[in-house]
Design a protein around this motif. Sequence first.
Motif, PDB file in Angstrom:
ATOM      1  N   PHE A   2       0.831  -1.202   0.000  1.00 17.67           N
ATOM      2  CA  PHE A   2       0.000   0.000   0.000  1.00 17.67           C
ATOM      3  C   PHE A   2       0.869   1.256   0.000  1.00 17.67           C
ATOM      4  O   PHE A   2       1.870   1.337   0.696  1.00 17.67           O
ATOM      5  N   SER A   3       0.490   2.218  -0.792  1.00 18.49           N
ATOM      6  CA  SER A   3       1.239   3.478  -0.856  1.00 18.49           C
ATOM      7  C   SER A   3       0.302   4.632  -0.591  1.00 18.49           C
ATOM      8  O   SER A   3      -0.858   4.632  -1.020  1.00 18.49           O
ATOM      9  N   LEU A   4       0.812   5.600   0.175  1.00 22.73           N
ATOM     10  CA  LEU A   4       0.021   6.804   0.431  1.00 22.73           C
ATOM     11  C   LEU A   4      -0.095   7.656  -0.824  1.00 22.73           C
ATOM     12  O   LEU A   4      -0.918   8.548  -0.910  1.00 22.73           O
ATOM     13  N   PHE A   5       0.769   7.391  -1.797  1.00 24.35           N
ATOM     14  CA  PHE A   5       0.778   8.183  -3.019  1.00 24.35           C
ATOM     15  C   PHE A   5       0.212   7.348  -4.154  1.00 24.35           C
ATOM     16  O   PHE A   5       0.728   6.279  -4.488  1.00 24.35           O
ATOM     17  N   THR A   6      -0.900   7.791  -4.690  1.00 21.32           N
ATOM     18  CA  THR A   6      -1.538   7.068  -5.784  1.00 21.32           C
ATOM     19  C   THR A   6      -1.502   7.908  -7.039  1.00 21.32           C
ATOM     20  O   THR A   6      -1.558   9.147  -6.992  1.00 21.32           O
ATOM     21  N   ARG A   7      -1.396   7.235  -8.147  1.00 20.06           N
ATOM     22  CA  ARG A   7      -1.393   7.929  -9.435  1.00 20.06           C
ATOM     23  C   ARG A   7      -2.755   7.745 -10.094  1.00 20.06           C
ATOM     24  O   ARG A   7      -3.255   6.620 -10.199  1.00 20.06           O
ATOM     25  N   HIS A   8      -3.328   8.858 -10.480  1.00 16.48           N
ATOM     26  CA  HIS A   8      -4.634   8.804 -11.134  1.00 16.48           C
ATOM     27  C   HIS A   8      -4.430   8.612 -12.637  1.00 16.48           C
ATOM     28  O   HIS A   8      -3.685   9.359 -13.271  1.00 16.48           O
ATOM     29  N   ARG A   9      -5.083   7.601 -13.180  1.00 21.46           N
ATOM     30  CA  ARG A   9      -4.980   7.365 -14.612  1.00 21.46           C
ATOM     31  C   ARG A   9      -5.639   8.516 -15.369  1.00 21.46           C
ATOM     32  O   ARG A   9      -6.750   8.916 -15.033  1.00 21.46           O
ATOM     33  N   PRO A  10      -4.969   9.063 -16.372  1.00 20.42           N
ATOM     34  CA  PRO A  10      -5.550  10.178 -17.128  1.00 20.42           C
ATOM     35  C   PRO A  10      -6.910   9.801 -17.706  1.00 20.42           C
ATOM     36  O   PRO A  10      -7.122   8.663 -18.129  1.00 20.42           O
ATOM     37  N   THR A  11      -7.825  10.747 -17.685  1.00 22.94           N
ATOM     38  CA  THR A  11      -9.152  10.511 -18.252  1.00 22.94           C
ATOM     39  C   THR A  11      -9.098  10.684 -19.764  1.00 22.94           C
ATOM     40  O   THR A  11      -8.473  11.615 -20.275  1.00 22.94           O
ATOM     41  N   THR A  12      -9.777   9.807 -20.467  1.00 21.51           N
ATOM     42  CA  THR A  12      -9.796   9.852 -21.923  1.00 21.51           C
ATOM     43  C   THR A  12     -11.230   9.987 -22.412  1.00 21.51           C
ATOM     44  O   THR A  12     -12.136   9.308 -21.926  1.00 21.51           O
ATOM     45  N   ILE A  80     -26.025  15.257 -23.719  1.00 20.45           N
ATOM     46  CA  ILE A  80     -25.476  16.137 -22.686  1.00 20.45           C
ATOM     47  C   ILE A  80     -24.955  17.397 -23.355  1.00 20.45           C
ATOM     48  O   ILE A  80     -24.871  17.476 -24.586  1.00 20.45           O
ATOM     49  N   LEU A  81     -24.603  18.395 -22.556  1.00 15.90           N
ATOM     50  CA  LEU A  81     -23.948  19.599 -23.059  1.00 15.90           C
ATOM     51  C   LEU A  81     -22.462  19.490 -22.746  1.00 15.90           C
ATOM     52  O   LEU A  81     -22.063  19.409 -21.590  1.00 15.90           O
ATOM     53  N   ALA A  82     -21.638  19.514 -23.777  1.00 14.10           N
ATOM     54  CA  ALA A  82     -20.198  19.328 -23.594  1.00 14.10           C
ATOM     55  C   ALA A  82     -19.582  20.423 -22.738  1.00 14.10           C
ATOM     56  O   ALA A  82     -18.631  20.176 -21.991  1.00 14.10           O
ATOM     57  N   CYS A  83     -20.132  21.639 -22.810  1.00 13.22           N
ATOM     58  CA  CYS A  83     -19.549  22.755 -22.064  1.00 13.22           C
ATOM     59  C   CYS A  83     -19.841  22.668 -20.571  1.00 13.22           C
ATOM     60  O   CYS A  83     -19.234  23.379 -19.772  1.00 13.22           O
ATOM     61  N   GLN A  84     -20.780  21.800 -20.188  1.00 13.35           N
ATOM     62  CA  GLN A  84     -21.162  21.675 -18.780  1.00 13.35           C
ATOM     63  C   GLN A  84     -20.888  20.282 -18.217  1.00 13.35           C
ATOM     64  O   GLN A  84     -21.376  19.947 -17.141  1.00 13.35           O
ATOM     65  N   SER A  85     -20.123  19.477 -18.955  1.00 18.65           N
ATOM     66  CA  SER A  85     -19.912  18.092 -18.568  1.00 18.65           C
ATOM     67  C   SER A  85     -18.447  17.800 -18.295  1.00 18.65           C
ATOM     68  O   SER A  85     -17.598  17.944 -19.185  1.00 18.65           O
ATOM     69  N   VAL A  86     -18.159  17.395 -17.064  1.00 18.90           N
ATOM     70  CA  VAL A  86     -16.814  16.982 -16.660  1.00 18.90           C
ATOM     71  C   VAL A  86     -16.823  15.461 -16.504  1.00 18.90           C
ATOM     72  O   VAL A  86     -17.587  14.925 -15.693  1.00 18.90           O
ATOM     73  N   PRO A  87     -16.007  14.743 -17.260  1.00 19.09           N
ATOM     74  CA  PRO A  87     -16.030  13.277 -17.187  1.00 19.09           C
ATOM     75  C   PRO A  87     -15.655  12.759 -15.791  1.00 19.09           C
ATOM     76  O   PRO A  87     -14.748  13.279 -15.146  1.00 19.09           O
ATOM     77  N   ARG A  88     -16.366  11.746 -15.342  1.00 21.20           N
ATOM     78  CA  ARG A  88     -16.033  11.079 -14.084  1.00 21.20           C
ATOM     79  C   ARG A  88     -15.005   9.957 -14.319  1.00 21.20           C
ATOM     80  O   ARG A  88     -14.463   9.396 -13.371  1.00 21.20           O
ATOM     81  N   GLY A  89     -14.770   9.640 -15.574  1.00 20.19           N
ATOM     82  CA  GLY A  89     -13.841   8.601 -15.989  1.00 20.19           C
ATOM     83  C   GLY A  89     -13.810   8.607 -17.500  1.00 20.19           C
ATOM     84  O   GLY A  89     -14.215   9.589 -18.139  1.00 20.19           O
ATOM     85  N   ASP A  90     -13.347   7.546 -18.098  1.00 16.23           N
ATOM     86  CA  ASP A  90     -13.322   7.484 -19.557  1.00 16.23           C
ATOM     87  C   ASP A  90     -14.748   7.545 -20.108  1.00 16.23           C
ATOM     88  O   ASP A  90     -15.672   6.917 -19.569  1.00 16.23           O
TER      89      ASP A  90
END
Length: 344
Positions: A2-12, A80-90
Amino acid sequence: MFSLFTRHRPTTALINGVSVGVDPKETLLQAALRHGIDFPHSCRVGGCASCKCKLVSGSVRELTETGYILSDEELDAGYILACQSVPRGDVHIEVDLARQPSRRQVRGKVVAQDRLTHDITRLVIQLEKSLAYRAGQYADLSLDSLPQLRRSFSFASPAQPDAQVSFFVRRVPGGVFTGVVNDRPLLGHGVTVEGPLGDFHLRSADAPLLLIAGGSGLAPLLAMLQGAMANGASRPATLLFGARQARDLYALGDISAIATQWHGSFSFVPVLSEAAADAAWQGERGLVTAQIPALLPPGAHAYLCGPPAMIDSAITLLREAGVPREHIHADRFTTLQDVLPTSA
């Protein structure tokens, strides 16, 4: 381990089969434009639906309520509206790239600069060529003296045969562009106008009109009313105008001319939210949206322009009163901070 430092996979985001990286807190529209995709868009604040796209897979966090812009059928189909949508994942989205609205740049010069209130100036520009637009739409302006800044303003008058256009520019605290327009003489200065932009315009109908403006949001509604009046519109109309104090009311002569020449019934109701400082004020006080229940005509179509909080409150009240989503049209005014490039 276990590591306290995690890397977030870039969203695509997969946009019509093209893979695009999305930065944290970035909207789909911002990511697409950053990667050079000519994604259809206009207002960027969730008010025009130009950037609507179909969410094929994945999920997004919506920054604003989009139910009054998209139809029930579109929502059910996953739009959806692209200008108001932030992806939660891919995510995988599909969009009709051919819907990008046509716009063009036209050069012009400032021919009038009139102070309307302590912080709003009417800027009149003589264009070198006519620019076709619908009353209610907006354009991007850049001054020759500030070529690195471009700001969006609604047309404050319908299209004219002499190719003159006008805009109401409110001074934004710390705003370089709006400060120049309000504080410096600009007669004869060169301007570039790019447009038209936006899908905020008066729809053809015979239904009564309820128009609600806040601050400089009066500009497109005035243009709509003037254009409709010139075309002989006779539908009943009520204009609600919210301001802080009496000194913030403006264009009263223009509104009076509309009231006199309108071919049907016309009512104008100014409302002051900080009227305590205006002891002589005999008109309505409080929030402009509080007038909606009493003044909403049966079967009315609503047109709203002003700050997001006012728009959201008005939409809630209109929907509670039974106004269908498709009969509510809104343009949110937002403030962008001027950031000038630093010299190397």
